[in-house]
Motif scaffolding. Structure first.
Motif, PDB file in Angstrom:
ATOM      1  N   ARG A   2       0.940  -1.429  -0.514  1.00  0.00           N
ATOM      2  CA  ARG A   2       0.080   0.123   0.350  1.00  0.00           C
ATOM      3  C   ARG A   2       0.917   1.123  -0.128  1.00  0.00           C
ATOM      4  N   PHE A   3       1.809   1.086   0.506  1.00  0.00           N
ATOM      5  CA  PHE A   3       2.213   2.347   0.436  1.00  0.00           C
ATOM      6  C   PHE A   3       3.883   2.389   1.574  1.00  0.00           C
ATOM      7  N   ILE A   4       4.404   3.599   1.944  1.00  0.00           N
ATOM      8  CA  ILE A   4       6.412   2.922   2.635  1.00  0.00           C
ATOM      9  C   ILE A   4       5.690   3.992   3.181  1.00  0.00           C
ATOM     10  N   ARG A   5       6.140   3.827   4.530  1.00  0.00           N
ATOM     11  CA  ARG A   5       6.593   5.317   5.957  1.00  0.00           C
ATOM     12  C   ARG A   5       7.506   4.870   7.021  1.00  0.00           C
ATOM     13  N   TYR A   6       7.532   6.609   6.466  1.00  0.00           N
ATOM     14  CA  TYR A   6       8.628   6.648   7.469  1.00  0.00           C
ATOM     15  C   TYR A   6       8.345   6.751   9.191  1.00  0.00           C
ATOM     16  N   ASN A  48      31.415  -1.145  15.505  1.00  0.00           N
ATOM     17  CA  ASN A  48      32.475  -1.785  14.261  1.00  0.00           C
ATOM     18  C   ASN A  48      31.997  -2.564  13.163  1.00  0.00           C
ATOM     19  N   ASP A  49      30.803  -2.962  12.802  1.00  0.00           N
ATOM     20  CA  ASP A  49      31.016  -4.063  11.771  1.00  0.00           C
ATOM     21  C   ASP A  49      29.666  -2.891  10.738  1.00  0.00           C
ATOM     22  N   TYR A  50      30.150  -1.957  10.514  1.00  0.00           N
ATOM     23  CA  TYR A  50      29.266  -1.022   9.219  1.00  0.00           C
ATOM     24  C   TYR A  50      30.364  -1.689   8.012  1.00  0.00           C
ATOM     25  N   PHE A  51      29.552  -1.695   7.309  1.00  0.00           N
ATOM     26  CA  PHE A  51      30.009  -1.873   5.700  1.00  0.00           C
ATOM     27  C   PHE A  51      29.451  -0.767   5.026  1.00  0.00           C
ATOM     28  N   LEU A  52      30.027  -0.539   3.464  1.00  0.00           N
ATOM     29  CA  LEU A  52      29.637   0.438   2.435  1.00  0.00           C
ATOM     30  C   LEU A  52      28.988   0.197   1.395  1.00  0.00           C
ATOM     31  N   LEU A  53      27.433   1.004   0.990  1.00  0.00           N
ATOM     32  CA  LEU A  53      26.911   0.800   0.518  1.00  0.00           C
ATOM     33  C   LEU A  53      26.575   1.972  -0.797  1.00  0.00           C
ATOM     34  N   ASN A  54      26.725   1.761  -2.440  1.00  0.00           N
ATOM     35  CA  ASN A  54      26.434   2.662  -3.037  1.00  0.00           C
ATOM     36  C   ASN A  54      25.112   2.924  -3.002  1.00  0.00           C
ATOM     37  N   VAL A  55      24.460   3.476  -2.956  1.00  0.00           N
ATOM     38  CA  VAL A  55      22.601   4.234  -3.233  1.00  0.00           C
ATOM     39  C   VAL A  55      22.610   5.434  -3.502  1.00  0.00           C
ATOM     40  N   SER A  56      21.893   5.003  -4.712  1.00  0.00           N
ATOM     41  CA  SER A  56      21.309   5.918  -5.778  1.00  0.00           C
ATOM     42  C   SER A  56      22.756   7.667  -5.742  1.00  0.00           C
ATOM     43  N   GLY A  57      24.028   6.363  -6.340  1.00  0.00           N
ATOM     44  CA  GLY A  57      25.670   7.116  -5.968  1.00  0.00           C
ATOM     45  C   GLY A  57      26.183   8.041  -4.575  1.00  0.00           C
ATOM     46  N   THR A  58      25.314   7.816  -4.064  1.00  0.00           N
ATOM     47  CA  THR A  58      26.436   8.060  -2.711  1.00  0.00           C
ATOM     48  C   THR A  58      26.773   6.776  -1.784  1.00  0.00           C
ATOM     49  N   HIS A 101      15.729   7.828  -0.429  1.00  0.00           N
ATOM     50  CA  HIS A 101      14.261   7.347  -0.793  1.00  0.00           C
ATOM     51  C   HIS A 101      14.338   7.731  -2.371  1.00  0.00           C
ATOM     52  N   ASN A 102      15.481   7.783  -2.884  1.00  0.00           N
ATOM     53  CA  ASN A 102      15.875   7.939  -4.407  1.00  0.00           C
ATOM     54  C   ASN A 102      15.418   7.006  -4.987  1.00  0.00           C
ATOM     55  N   TYR A 103      16.237   5.904  -3.957  1.00  0.00           N
ATOM     56  CA  TYR A 103      15.914   4.711  -3.962  1.00  0.00           C
ATOM     57  C   TYR A 103      14.793   3.481  -4.545  1.00  0.00           C
ATOM     58  N   PHE A 104      14.343   3.947  -2.849  1.00  0.00           N
ATOM     59  CA  PHE A 104      12.770   3.463  -3.097  1.00  0.00           C
ATOM     60  C   PHE A 104      11.772   4.016  -4.129  1.00  0.00           C
ATOM     61  N   LEU A 105      12.098   4.890  -4.259  1.00  0.00           N
ATOM     62  CA  LEU A 105      11.726   5.600  -6.117  1.00  0.00           C
ATOM     63  C   LEU A 105      11.478   4.620  -6.698  1.00  0.00           C
ATOM     64  N   ALA A 106      12.756   4.699  -7.179  1.00  0.00           N
ATOM     65  CA  ALA A 106      13.624   4.020  -8.680  1.00  0.00           C
ATOM     66  C   ALA A 106      12.774   2.333  -7.882  1.00  0.00           C
ATOM     67  N   PHE A 107      13.224   1.916  -7.061  1.00  0.00           N
ATOM     68  CA  PHE A 107      12.855   0.472  -6.940  1.00  0.00           C
ATOM     69  C   PHE A 107      11.503   0.191  -7.030  1.00  0.00           C
ATOM     70  N   PHE A 108      10.056   0.996  -5.531  1.00  0.00           N
ATOM     71  CA  PHE A 108       8.542   0.847  -5.474  1.00  0.00           C
ATOM     72  C   PHE A 108       8.081   1.682  -6.732  1.00  0.00           C
ATOM     73  N   GLY A 109       8.852   2.340  -7.711  1.00  0.00           N
ATOM     74  CA  GLY A 109       8.053   3.078  -8.745  1.00  0.00           C
ATOM     75  C   GLY A 109       7.334   4.542  -7.925  1.00  0.00           C
ATOM     76  N   SER A 110       6.988   5.596  -8.073  1.00  0.00           N
ATOM     77  CA  SER A 110       6.375   6.939  -8.300  1.00  0.00           C
ATOM     78  C   SER A 110       5.146   6.993  -7.500  1.00  0.00           C
ATOM     79  N   SER A 111       4.454   5.429  -8.169  1.00  0.00           N
ATOM     80  CA  SER A 111       2.800   5.699  -7.618  1.00  0.00           C
ATOM     81  C   SER A 111       2.452   5.213  -6.411  1.00  0.00           C
ATOM     82  N   MET A 112       3.496   4.593  -6.332  1.00  0.00           N
ATOM     83  CA  MET A 112       3.509   4.680  -4.033  1.00  0.00           C
ATOM     84  C   MET A 112       3.231   5.695  -3.741  1.00  0.00           C
ATOM     85  N   GLU A 113       3.156   6.037  -2.463  1.00  0.00           N
ATOM     86  CA  GLU A 113       2.425   6.788  -1.192  1.00  0.00           C
ATOM     87  C   GLU A 113       3.031   6.409  -0.758  1.00  0.00           C
ATOM     88  N   TYR A 114       4.733   7.438  -0.482  1.00  0.00           N
ATOM     89  CA  TYR A 114       5.115   7.636   0.871  1.00  0.00           C
ATOM     90  C   TYR A 114       4.898   8.526   1.374  1.00  0.00           C
TER      91      TYR A 114
END
Length: 335
Positions: A2-6, A48-58, A101-114
């Protein structure tokens, strides 16, 4: 889905949830209708268990945790799958949230409500919620104004500096402070409020949104309800209004004499009036999707455009539902 909620409380470190459709037969329990998929927090140097990921260029530092996974069903956390926690430095908070948030937009689409939910603003532990500037995001807030509340200036700043809220849920005690009549508080699409006196906030005078649900402990409400209906009829106010429910919690029953004061018209008693019902603008508790149905022989007509509203009184509750129809078209629906 239905939607993504922060969901952001006074820690200002949001959880991210996915909410599923209520009609999904695989999800039989209310507790199963949402799934926590992430949290976004300030960086903790002791971990001390962090790992890096590239998310939408960041590049963003993540770690996994099971903390709080069992918030509704109390099983030991070891039985739950871990979820990712993204971290940010204090000065880089929005620059981390934005690519996620931009990753969610790309993955779930702009028709999803955030949705962005600011939770539990109170008079005793007041805080200014963090509200990011993100694409395709609607804002909701839940708050309580206590009797000794004295920080209206900052509260007004929240509303004036934010986009118009989709929904506000509020409990309001008596206070000497008031919202400005032009406050963006009154522009919220939907307000759900329990208030000690119906004049604070003065929703019956200044509301500019679509749907409002009021529970009032105060007395002597009939005069203000009559004024509300007459102002709607004149076209002076409430042009966007779709639905109002006004429930008096401690007073005598509302009386049908209100109909005379507002110049109500009547459908013949032998005929079946149409039923007014709408999807709620926002559903806080996931269970009741629609507004209360209004089936009434009484209605009023707006002078400016001949638009019709059904009006119903049941004991201590007044219902008011606006139709997107002229009186002529409305009467054609009657059986």
């Amino acid at each position: 889905m239905r939607f993504i909620r922060y969901r952001c409380d006074k820690t200002k470190q949001p959880y991210v949830y996915v909410h599923f459709n209520n009609n999904d037969q695989r999800l039989m329990r209310v507790a199963s209708r949402r799934e926590k998929i992430m949290r976004i927090v300030e960086h903790n140097e002791t971990e001390n268990d962090y790992f890096l990921l590239n998310v939408s260029g960041t590049m963003i530092a993540f770690r996994f945790t099971r903390e709080g996974r069992n918030e509704r069903i109390q099983y030991p956390e070891k039985y739950y799958n871990p979820y990712p926690v993204a971290s940010y430095q204090p000065s880089e908070k929005e620059s981390v949230i934005k690519p996620i948030h931009n990753y969610f937009l790309a993955f779930f689409g702009s028709s999803m409500e955030y949705q962005w939910h600011g939770m539990d603003l109170t008079g005793s532990s007041y805080y200014i919620p963090f509200i990011p500037q993100l694409q395709k995001l609607v804002f909701c807030v839940r708050m309580y104004i206590s009797q000794d509340f004295a920080d209206m200036e900052n509260l007004e700043k929240i509303f004036s500096s934010s986009p118009v809220f989709k929904s506000i849920q509020m409990s309001a005690s008596r206070t000497t402070k008031t919202f400005h009549p032009e406050s963006k508080f009154y522009q919220a699409e939907s307000i759900n409020i329990t208030q000690c006196v119906h004049t604070f906030p003065a929703i019956l005078r200044h509301f500019k949104g679509r749907q409002v649900f009021i529970k009032s402990i105060g007395r002597e409400t009939s005069g203000d309800l009559i004024e509300f209906v007459n102002r709607w009829k004149s076209g002076e106010a409430f042009q966007k209004l779709e639905f109002l429910k006004f429930e008096v919690l401690r007073d005598d029953l509302l009386h049908n004499g209100i109909f005379n004061e507002v110049g109500a018209k009547y459908i013949e008693a032998t005929k079946q009036p149409p039923t007014h019902i709408l999807p709620k603008v926002h559903n806080w508790y996931y269970q009741i999707e629609n507004t209360d149905p209004i089936t009434s022989h009484a209605y009023v007509v707006r002078q400016s455009d001949n638009c019709v509203a059904s009006i119903l009184i049941l004991e201590r509750t007044l219902f008011f539902g606006v139709w997107d129809k002229t009186e002529e078209d409305f009467l054609k629906m009657i059986n």
